[in-house]
Scaffold this motif. Structure first.
Motif, PDB file in Angstrom:
ATOM      1  N   HIS A  28      19.974  38.264  21.764  1.00  0.00           N
ATOM      2  CA  HIS A  28      20.634  39.521  21.412  1.00  0.00           C
ATOM      3  C   HIS A  28      19.617  40.623  21.108  1.00  0.00           C
ATOM      4  O   HIS A  28      19.803  41.781  21.506  1.00  0.00           O
ATOM      5  CB  HIS A  28      21.574  39.300  20.231  1.00  0.00           C
ATOM      6  N   ASP A  41      26.042  38.947  24.875  1.00  0.00           N
ATOM      7  CA  ASP A  41      27.022  39.984  24.528  1.00  0.00           C
ATOM      8  C   ASP A  41      26.632  40.812  23.305  1.00  0.00           C
ATOM      9  O   ASP A  41      27.382  41.674  22.863  1.00  0.00           O
ATOM     10  CB  ASP A  41      28.398  39.354  24.316  1.00  0.00           C
ATOM     11  N   GLY A  42      25.479  40.552  22.748  1.00  0.00           N
ATOM     12  CA  GLY A  42      25.027  41.335  21.591  1.00  0.00           C
ATOM     13  C   GLY A  42      25.437  40.794  20.250  1.00  0.00           C
ATOM     14  O   GLY A  42      24.855  41.156  19.230  1.00  0.00           O
ATOM     15  N   ASN A  50      26.531  44.266  17.463  1.00  0.00           N
ATOM     16  CA  ASN A  50      27.596  45.233  17.736  1.00  0.00           C
ATOM     17  C   ASN A  50      28.346  45.644  16.480  1.00  0.00           C
ATOM     18  O   ASN A  50      28.978  46.703  16.449  1.00  0.00           O
ATOM     19  CB  ASN A  50      28.583  44.647  18.748  1.00  0.00           C
ATOM     20  N   THR A  51      28.297  44.813  15.446  1.00  0.00           N
ATOM     21  CA  THR A  51      29.041  45.095  14.213  1.00  0.00           C
ATOM     22  C   THR A  51      28.135  45.454  13.042  1.00  0.00           C
ATOM     23  O   THR A  51      28.615  45.980  12.030  1.00  0.00           O
ATOM     24  CB  THR A  51      29.903  43.878  13.825  1.00  0.00           C
ATOM     25  N   LYS A 109      21.939  50.505  13.127  1.00  0.00           N
ATOM     26  CA  LYS A 109      21.927  50.619  14.594  1.00  0.00           C
ATOM     27  C   LYS A 109      20.506  50.832  15.116  1.00  0.00           C
ATOM     28  O   LYS A 109      20.308  51.371  16.211  1.00  0.00           O
ATOM     29  CB  LYS A 109      22.824  51.784  15.038  1.00  0.00           C
ATOM     30  N   ALA A 125      32.756  38.244  15.876  1.00  0.00           N
ATOM     31  CA  ALA A 125      31.804  38.491  16.966  1.00  0.00           C
ATOM     32  C   ALA A 125      30.799  37.355  17.071  1.00  0.00           C
ATOM     33  O   ALA A 125      30.456  36.905  18.185  1.00  0.00           O
ATOM     34  CB  ALA A 125      31.086  39.816  16.735  1.00  0.00           C
ATOM     35  N   SER A 167      30.411  34.693  20.229  1.00  0.00           N
ATOM     36  CA  SER A 167      29.142  34.624  20.955  1.00  0.00           C
ATOM     37  C   SER A 167      28.551  33.224  20.907  1.00  0.00           C
ATOM     38  O   SER A 167      28.123  32.679  21.930  1.00  0.00           O
ATOM     39  CB  SER A 167      28.165  35.639  20.353  1.00  0.00           C
TER      40      SER A 167
END
Length: 449
Positions: free
Chosen positions: A77, A83-84, A88-89, A93, A331, A335
């Motif tokens: 990731h 898929d990260g 993503n959550t 960032k 998430a 994953s």
């Protein structure tokens, strides 16, 4: 290896950093110019090496295998593969799926064997021969404390894996060490009210305790909080790590007058001791006019799964559980499940978070230098990694967040659905003063160039 001690105090870093302790809404980005001096294992090429030091053999090997799966997923990731997951959550960032500070992450592994000497040897090899910029992992507090000390002396960061003893961020804390996992003090504070409601205040407990720092810490915390309720302690007996056969320790419980057995065991030891306690008929006994009870203060899904039906109705605490419905947990479960075919354990969750948190701190700091990582992590508040709002407390490098109380599920829907969350204990109920557990962080060590 020649070691140079860092002359930067935390107070100096507070003054020199752009803004210490990023908030959830606005992650701190440090200027790379602030960390221009060289440091141990400074990466010069296109990659940066993480060291994953986990129990691949020994009593905690099941936990170690899941930790390693999670670390591999975290690297994917961070490098922009898959898929990260929780990137993503995650409220920060800073990581963009293109590595860290312009470098792809690669990794090396070691086997701690759930032994401190072996863990130190494998960590030393990864630092000195493989150029690991940080070490992370472990499923034993004895191992964590030993490796944390080694990393402090070597001048690299240690992102502790699954370590639950108070001492890791208490009397044995070090500036170069950081812990995401909760501790025995928090387990005791979270469990006691639930045990009071389930079993009352007139109880007599018998402890079987793994004979090393975690077991001692866990026993002490459970005694502290249950005796405050009015419980008595009949006996506390130490058992060797990896004993396998616990029958000689369980037999005396039968005639002790105790009506609660507290198993301060983890991993395969907990599976074996709980299974043997049930085979000895303890769950069917009545003592002092009460149904006999068993408590497992620290649970994991892997342990519960290994013990099967024996865990039904038995209370304990855990750092995270795959059934949580928050966006980050979902998430991660998705994953991890897509890659490996089954849900992750709390060990997997913890180590995944530690790898992500280290990479994020390095990206925000613009360096892999230990005091830069520390400045980015101390006081850092974040969300979206499955535990709700969390803070890496500056004073002791301990994460504070809500704690889960769980019990063995009576009617599981699958072999993985073995625990249910019965209480989410708020952070305010488990938090304590930073000085309570002793120790001094001391200065960061950036190591030799």
């Amino acid at each position: 290896m020649t070691i140079e001690k860092s002359n930067l105090s935390r107070r100096t870093l507070l003054k020199a950093g752009t803004a210490l302790g990023a908030g959830i809404a606005a992650p701190t980005i440090f200027s790379s110019q602030a960390w221009a001096q060289c440091y141990a294992n400074e990466p010069k090429g296109s990659t940066v090496t993480f060291g994953f030091n986990v129990p691949q053999t020994g009593a905690y090997a099941d936990e170690g295998a899941d930790e390693l799966r999670a670390y591999q997923l975290a690297v994917e990731h961070i490098n922009g593969e898959g898929d990260g997951g929780m990137l993503n959550t995650f409220s920060s960032k800073a990581l963009q799926g293109n590595g860290v500070n312009g470098k792809k992450v690669v990794f090396v592994t070691g086997d701690t064997q759930t032994k401190s000497d072996a863990a130190r040897a494998s960590a030393k090899r990864m630092i000195e021969k493989d150029g690991a910029i940080m070490i992370t992992g472990g499923s034993s507090s004895g191992v964590a404390i030993a490796v944390q000390g080694l990393c402090q002396d070597a001048g690299v960061i240690f992102m502790a894996g699954l370590t639950h003893s108070n001492d890791t961020t208490g009397k044995d804390k070090r500036a170069n060490g950081f812990r995401h996992f909760f501790n025995t003090e928090m387990s005791g504070a979270a469990l006691a009210p639930v045990l009071k409601n389930a079993f009352g205040t007139d109880r007599t407990a018998y402890h079987l305790t793994a004979d090393y720092t975690w077991g001692w810490s866990q026993e002490g915390s459970i005694k502290k909080y249950t005796e405050a309720l009015g419980w008595k302690t009949a006996a506390a007996v130490r058992t060797p790590l990896g004993a396998g056969d616990f029958s000689q320790y369980i037999t005396p419980v039968l005639n002790s007058g105790a009506d609660v057995l507290v198993l301060n065991h983890y991993g395969r030891d907990m599976v074996n001791s709980l299974t043997q306690a049930v085979q000895f008929g303890l769950r069917d006994k009545q003592v002092n006019g009460k149904d006999f009870a068993i408590v497992v203060p620290l649970y994991s899904r892997l342990m519960a799964q290994g013990a099967g039906e024996n865990v039904k109705g038995i209370f304990g605490s855990t750092n995270w559980h795959w059934s949580l419905q928050d966006e980050g947990s979902q998430a991660f479960v998705k994953s991890f499940g897509q890659k490996y075919g089954f849900p992750p354990s709390q060990a997997a969750h913890t180590t995944y978070c530690q790898a992500i948190l280290y990479a994020d701190a390095a990206q925000r700091a613009g360096t892999f230098r230990p005091d830069g990582i520390g400045a980015a992590l101390e006081g850092f508040t974040f969300d979206g990694l499955g535990n709700g709002p969390t803070e890496y407390r500056a004073a002791d490098h301990q994460c504070f967040k809500d704690v889960l109380v769980v019990k063995g599920k009576e009617n599981p829907s699958s072999k993985f659905d073995v625990l249910e969350v019965v209480e989410v204990t708020p952070r305010a109920q488990v938090e304590y003063e930073a000085g309570m557990l002793g120790g001094e962080l001391g200065p960061y060590n950036n190591g030799a160039c």
